[in-house]
Write a protein that holds these residues in place. Structure first.
Motif, PDB file in Angstrom:
ATOM      1  N   GLN A 181       0.847  -1.210   0.000  1.00 30.77           N
ATOM      2  CA  GLN A 181       0.000   0.000   0.000  1.00 30.77           C
ATOM      3  C   GLN A 181       0.872   1.245   0.000  1.00 30.77           C
ATOM      4  N   ARG A 182       1.926   1.209   0.829  1.00 22.88           N
ATOM      5  CA  ARG A 182       2.830   2.373   0.887  1.00 22.88           C
ATOM      6  C   ARG A 182       3.501   2.588  -0.457  1.00 22.88           C
ATOM      7  N   ARG A 183       3.864   1.486  -1.081  1.00 24.46           N
ATOM      8  CA  ARG A 183       4.527   1.586  -2.380  1.00 24.46           C
ATOM      9  C   ARG A 183       3.570   2.224  -3.396  1.00 24.46           C
ATOM     10  N   ASP A 184       2.296   1.793  -3.345  1.00 25.00           N
ATOM     11  CA  ASP A 184       1.302   2.370  -4.252  1.00 25.00           C
ATOM     12  C   ASP A 184       1.196   3.883  -4.040  1.00 25.00           C
ATOM     13  N   ARG A 185       1.151   4.268  -2.769  1.00 27.32           N
ATOM     14  CA  ARG A 185       1.025   5.679  -2.427  1.00 27.32           C
ATOM     15  C   ARG A 185       2.246   6.441  -2.959  1.00 27.32           C
ATOM     16  N   ASP A 186       3.376   5.806  -2.778  1.00 29.15           N
ATOM     17  CA  ASP A 186       4.623   6.387  -3.229  1.00 29.15           C
ATOM     18  C   ASP A 186       4.640   6.569  -4.749  1.00 29.15           C
ATOM     19  N   LEU A 187       4.131   5.557  -5.430  1.00 25.48           N
ATOM     20  CA  LEU A 187       4.082   5.612  -6.893  1.00 25.48           C
ATOM     21  C   LEU A 187       3.230   6.789  -7.358  1.00 25.48           C
ATOM     22  N   LEU A 227       2.561   9.531  -5.696  1.00 22.44           N
ATOM     23  CA  LEU A 227       3.129  10.831  -5.324  1.00 22.44           C
ATOM     24  C   LEU A 227       4.430  11.126  -6.045  1.00 22.44           C
ATOM     25  N   HIS A 228       5.260  10.116  -6.220  1.00 19.58           N
ATOM     26  CA  HIS A 228       6.604  10.391  -6.743  1.00 19.58           C
ATOM     27  C   HIS A 228       6.870   9.778  -8.104  1.00 19.58           C
ATOM     28  N   GLY A 229       5.903   9.002  -8.607  1.00 22.87           N
ATOM     29  CA  GLY A 229       6.105   8.426  -9.931  1.00 22.87           C
ATOM     30  C   GLY A 229       7.064   7.257  -9.898  1.00 22.87           C
ATOM     31  N   ARG A 230       7.318   6.734 -11.084  1.00 21.95           N
ATOM     32  CA  ARG A 230       8.195   5.583 -11.202  1.00 21.95           C
ATOM     33  C   ARG A 230       9.638   6.049 -11.343  1.00 21.95           C
ATOM     34  N   GLU A 231      10.537   5.390 -10.627  1.00 20.83           N
ATOM     35  CA  GLU A 231      11.945   5.743 -10.771  1.00 20.83           C
ATOM     36  C   GLU A 231      12.438   5.194 -12.097  1.00 20.83           C
ATOM     37  N   THR A 232      12.949   6.086 -12.956  1.00 17.84           N
ATOM     38  CA  THR A 232      13.383   5.597 -14.267  1.00 17.84           C
ATOM     39  C   THR A 232      14.799   5.068 -14.226  1.00 17.84           C
ATOM     40  N   GLY A 233      15.520   5.367 -13.160  1.00 20.19           N
ATOM     41  CA  GLY A 233      16.911   4.914 -13.083  1.00 20.19           C
ATOM     42  C   GLY A 233      17.855   5.821 -13.858  1.00 20.19           C
ATOM     43  N   ARG A 234      17.316   6.881 -14.458  1.00 18.13           N
ATOM     44  CA  ARG A 234      18.185   7.822 -15.194  1.00 18.13           C
ATOM     45  C   ARG A 234      18.559   8.980 -14.268  1.00 18.13           C
ATOM     46  N   ILE A 235      19.856   9.081 -14.046  1.00 12.05           N
ATOM     47  CA  ILE A 235      20.353  10.142 -13.162  1.00 12.05           C
ATOM     48  C   ILE A 235      20.878  11.281 -14.031  1.00 12.05           C
ATOM     49  N   LEU A 236      20.539  12.465 -13.606  1.00 11.65           N
ATOM     50  CA  LEU A 236      20.930  13.621 -14.421  1.00 11.65           C
ATOM     51  C   LEU A 236      21.740  14.571 -13.556  1.00 11.65           C
ATOM     52  N   ARG A 237      22.805  15.096 -14.121  1.00  9.26           N
ATOM     53  CA  ARG A 237      23.544  16.093 -13.346  1.00  9.26           C
ATOM     54  C   ARG A 237      23.191  17.458 -13.891  1.00  9.26           C
ATOM     55  N   LEU A 238      22.654  18.297 -13.034  1.00  9.00           N
ATOM     56  CA  LEU A 238      22.241  19.635 -13.460  1.00  9.00           C
ATOM     57  C   LEU A 238      23.463  20.543 -13.526  1.00  9.00           C
ATOM     58  N   PRO A 239      23.337  21.644 -14.298  1.00 11.25           N
ATOM     59  CA  PRO A 239      24.470  22.585 -14.394  1.00 11.25           C
ATOM     60  C   PRO A 239      24.907  23.063 -13.010  1.00 11.25           C
ATOM     61  N   SER A 240      23.954  23.113 -12.074  1.00 12.83           N
ATOM     62  CA  SER A 240      24.308  23.583 -10.738  1.00 12.83           C
ATOM     63  C   SER A 240      25.131  22.550  -9.987  1.00 12.83           C
ATOM     64  N   GLY A 241      25.292  21.361 -10.574  1.00 10.23           N
ATOM     65  CA  GLY A 241      26.048  20.318  -9.905  1.00 10.23           C
ATOM     66  C   GLY A 241      25.147  19.349  -9.161  1.00 10.23           C
TER      67      GLY A 241
END
Lengths: 344, 555
Positions: free
Chosen positions: B434-440, B442-456
């Motif tokens: 249930q918590r996982r569903d709630r999490d999904l 609110l926060h969506g699915r983790e795509t596993g793609r990490i991005l580094r922003l210009p700010s670091g």
């Protein structure tokens, strides 16, 4: 002009169903070649089914009923059974697969939506039904005429009794028969009845039973009794086991002088729910029931040492007759087999 | 084709003239049935039952349920000249002398195994998805009765051939009947026409097996199906699926084709299996003799739990006042098993006691969303499985070289411990899901793609859940535990219902207090905003993946 409108003839107020919002076209919906391929596949499945049916018919005619065949995992099995089962099974299966394939590939693939309606009727309809019922009840006078009501209910309550009483003769006891509890409490063993081995059906001398040995046995008169009665009831109570141990290994017995030179006779019928017992461990003198694992110590009066059985294994007092064969001293001194209420 | 259609149309017209059934017929043709693989379990049960009826009729043509002794003279050489009952001899005749007879026998037995198994699984499906709730409580009870009848049908059936294995099973049954307090001895004498085994029992069992039980099953199955049809089938939550509609396929042609086709699939599978697998080879056990037994005797699987209960029960027996009370036999067989089935049948009302829920439910629960029900179900299954393992303890002990005594002791303890542990673990897992569903949400699915922003800063791109998942999760009904009733009302008068209310609130709290609520509208809006912001940031930073996701969003 007739004003009568039958309820079923009214035009439907809403369509029975509407297309669902989400439609995912299938390949067969967009590609006519895929649709034709699916069509062919379905027809091939139906054709295969017909072929398998003919194979089944041929198998029935051609394969002798006693022919055997050896299968990789199953080992030797009946050839006709395998051939018939496989061909007929596949004939049926192919029809099913064909129809489902047809439905999945070629019939309309998108879901539809129908509306549900509350199952409960409107309050008006319910009230009308109640009113109708009450009108009916009133008209019958069921409530207002208690004497009719009560006499009817009384008669109806009594009426099934003959049907119940007839069931009494599900058990037809011969005249002068013992009561059920008494019948359960005795067997055909008696003083002087010889013990015969189960397999060879021959009387047994003490020297036929080696130390550590176990012999499954019956009373000598069993076959006559069975033939006269036409049933196996006597056997279900009289079966015994003979075991022999060194006299110093015997811790206790159910009666003084009931064994003969280390040979003891016990009922073979488990006191739990009546399975015959034949698993005997020489070293510990334990007898284990294969059905529910009740364990009895034959060296110690046949007492229960483990398992769900509550009562010890009844011991049959034995001795030898003048010809040297093992005989019973008397019947069992307590009922054999599973417990019953009147057992006490 | 058109000639057939014309003839058919004429026939239908003839009927309609006399029954006025056209509107009814139209509604049935257009009736919508939802689709899900788990709905096929009940179908398997129905179809195996049809196969059982069909093959059963064939078997009656050759089978002779008589206990009269005969000397076997058929073509199975190892038993030639052996004394046996007519029952066993005619079973051998079917198996070895009737062409295809063995196949029919095997199909009948195989279909019976399918039948009981499918009912059991179907029952679990209905339980865990809450399909038994209003308005389907009656069908739940009918289903439970059918489960018991199916077991009785199976047991009465495999007892008929009078082989050594089934005869031993009957002996055990007789011992159980005899252990009934007060009336046991007489009951046994009435049923067996005297002592065991007698001559009357198998013919009597035969009429129970081929007339009484199948008649009852047929009547109840009909009621069961009519009710499903009338009340319309439940459906799982999904996009566009509500409690007020039914989304699926019309009866004609799709449901008809799929269900009809599936009958042939079940039938064909059973027949092919019966050709390949040997089932209940009674000739290997030999004829029944009340003084003989085979080691490691096992009943068909569905009787295993009863046998296990008999095995695990301590050997309590009371002998006093001139009578004997065999608790060791009577309790497991005549109290425990019936009590278990009664509680099962009454479960809809037990749960309603906690919910006081009077709404109609046509949308199925996902098991995680009702953690306590799911945990109760899992604990009951665990209890059943421990009993079933108990029923095969000798085989297990033998094959794994364990002490049978140790094994029984362990199982006796497990019978109490394992269900409790199962309950706790299942409930925890359900709540986590249930918590996982709630999490999904609110926060969506983790795509596993990490991005580094210009700010670091590092950022993981989250993808909002797809519509289907969202619909599934959002269909959950958050149930608040019932509040404690006021002990006194505003005038200071004691509430007469307070005690009952407190009990109800306690049960309700037990069921629902740990619920993980769905996010509120505000929380969802905030989360959506946050996700969009994050995506924007990522797009600005030049992430291709984020662009793709954002593109899908704007569609």
């Amino acid at each position: 002009m007739s004003e009568i409108v039958r309820s079923g003839q009214e035009a439907p107020e809403e369509p029975d169903f509407a297309p669902a919002e989400h439609v995912h076209p299938r390949r067969t919906d967009v590609d006519p070649r895929a649709a034709r391929r699916a069509e062919r596949q379905v027809a091939i499945l139906f054709g295969l089914s017909a072929v398998f049916t003919l194979v089944a018919l041929a198998a029935y005619v051609l394969i002798p009923v006693d022919a055997g065949v050896s299968l990789p995992l199953a080992g030797p099995v009946g050839a006709l059974n395998v051939a018939l089962g496989l061909s007929f099974g596949l004939a049926i299966l192919c029809i099913g697969l064909g129809v489902i394939h047809w439905a999945r590939k070629l019939m309309p693939g998108s879901e539809v939506v129908a509306q549900r309606h509350e199952l409960r009727s409107t309050d008006e309809d319910r009230a009308a039904a109640v009113a109708a019922f009450e009108r009916g009840l009133d008209d019958s006078g069921f409530a207002q005429r208690p004497i009719i009501r009560r006499s009817l209910l009384g008669a109806l309550a009594l009426m099934p009794l003959p049907l119940v009483i007839i069931l009494r003769d599900l058990y037809t006891s011969p005249p002068n028969a013992l009561s059920p509890a008494e019948q359960l409490s005795e067997t055909i063993w008696d003083g002087g009845v010889r013990v015969v081995s189960d397999i060879a059906d021959r009387p047994i001398r003490p020297e036929d039973v080696p130390i550590g040995g176990l012999v499954s046995a019956n009373p000598e008169n069993l076959h006559e009794v069975e033939e006269a009665a036409g049933n196996l009831n006597a056997r279900a109570k009289a079966a015994i086991l003979l075991v022999r141990m060194r006299p110093d290994e015997i811790v206790s017995e159910q009666g003084e002088g009931w064994s003969y030179e280390g040979i003891l006779a016990f009922s073979k019928i488990c006191t739990h729910v009546g399975c015959p017992i034949a698993l005997y461990e020489q070293r510990t003198h334990h007898l284990l029931c294969p059905c529910h694992q009740s364990t009895f110590d034959l060296a110690d009066s046949g007492n229960v040492v483990f398992g769900p059985a509550a009562r010890r294994m009844p011991q049959l007092p034995i001795t030898v007759d003048e010809e040297g064969f093992i005989v019973a001293q008397s019947d069992f001194q307590e009922p054999v087999g599973p417990s019953f209420w009147e057992r006490g | 084709m058109s000639a057939v259609m014309n003839a058919g149309g004429k026939g239908a017209g003839w009927l309609e003239d006399r029954l006025g059934n056209a509107p009814w017929l139209r509604r049935q043709i257009n009736k919508v049935f939802p689709d899900h693989w788990s709905f096929m379990l009940g179908e398997i049960a129905l179809y195996s039952f049809i196969v059982i009826l069909l093959t059963g009729v064939y078997l009656t043509l050759w089978f002779n349920p008589s206990m009269t002794e005969v000397v076997y003279d058929g073509s199975y050489a190892p038993l030639k000249g052996v004394k046996m009952s007519e029952s066993f001899a005619s079973t051998l005749h079917i198996s070895f002398d009737v062409r295809g007879g063995l196949l029919i026998r095997q199909i009948h037995h195989m279909a019976a195994l399918f039948f009981v198994a499918a009912i059991a699984l179907h029952l679990l499906r209905v339980f865990f998805t809450g399909a038994f709730r209003k308005p389907r409580e009656m069908n739940w009870v009918i289903g439970c009765v059918l489960f018991v009848l199916a077991i009785a049908a199976g047991f009465s059936g495999y007892s008929l051939p009078d082989d050594l294995l089934s005869g031993t099973g009957l002996r055990i049954t007789q011992g159980i009947i005899q252990a009934t307090p007060v009336v046991g001895t007489w009951m046994s004498f009435l049923i067996f026409d005297g002592e065991f085994p007698g001559l009357a029992f198998l013919p009597r069992l035969y009429s129970v097996h081929i007339l009484l039980i199948p008649g009852l099953i047929l009547a109840l199955v009909t009621a069961h199906l009519l009710m499903v049809w009338y009340q319309k089938h439940t459906q799982f939550p999904g996009p566009g699926r509500t409690n007020d509609n039914v989304v699926g396929y019309p009866f004609m042609p799709i449901y008809m084709a799929k269900a009809g086709g599936f009958f042939f699939v079940v039938f064909g599978t059973i027949v092919a299996l019966s050709g390949l697998v040997q089932i209940n080879p009674v000739w290997a056990y030999g004829p029944y003799m009340p003084d003989q037994v085979t080691a490691g005797s096992q009943p068909d699987w569905y009787v295993g739990f009863l046998d296990g209960a008999l095995r695990l029960m301590p050997n309590w027996e009371i002998s006093a006042l001139g009578v004997t009370l065999s608790i060791n036999v009577f309790f497991p067989a005549m109290i425990l098993a019936p009590a278990l089935l009664t509680v099962l049948a009454l479960y809809p009302w037990i749960e309603r006691f906690a919910t006081r829920d009077n709404r109609e439910h046509h949308l199925l629960d996902r098991p995680r969303n009702v953690p306590v029900r799911t945990a109760i179900g899992a604990a009951t299954v665990a209890f059943y499985i421990v009993l079933m393992i108990g029923g095969g303890n000798d085989v297990i002990a033998y094959n794994f070289d364990l002490s049978i005594n140790t094994m029984i002791r362990i199982l006796q303890v497990s019978l109490f411990v394992v269900p409790v542990v199962t309950f706790i673990v299942t409930k925890r897992i359900a709540l986590s899901l249930q918590r996982r569903d709630r999490d999904l949400l609110l926060h969506g699915r983790e795509t596993g793609r990490i991005l580094r922003l210009p700010s670091g800063e590092f950022l993981e791109i989250h993808e909002p859940v797809d519509e289907e998942t969202r619909a599934k999760i959002m269909a959950k009904a958050d149930i608040e535990p019932l509040a404690l009733p006021e002990a006194v009302d505003e005038h200071g008068v004691a509430n007469p219902e307070a005690k009952k209310g407190r009990r109800r609130a306690k049960v309700s709290g037990f069921f629902y207090k740990d619920n993980v609520p769905l996010p509120t509208e505000e929380e969802l809006a905030a989360a959506r905003h946050h996700l969009e912001h994050e995506l924007d940031e990522a797009v600005e930073a030049g992430s291709k993946a984020a662009k793709e996701i954002a593109g899908q969003q704007s569609h």
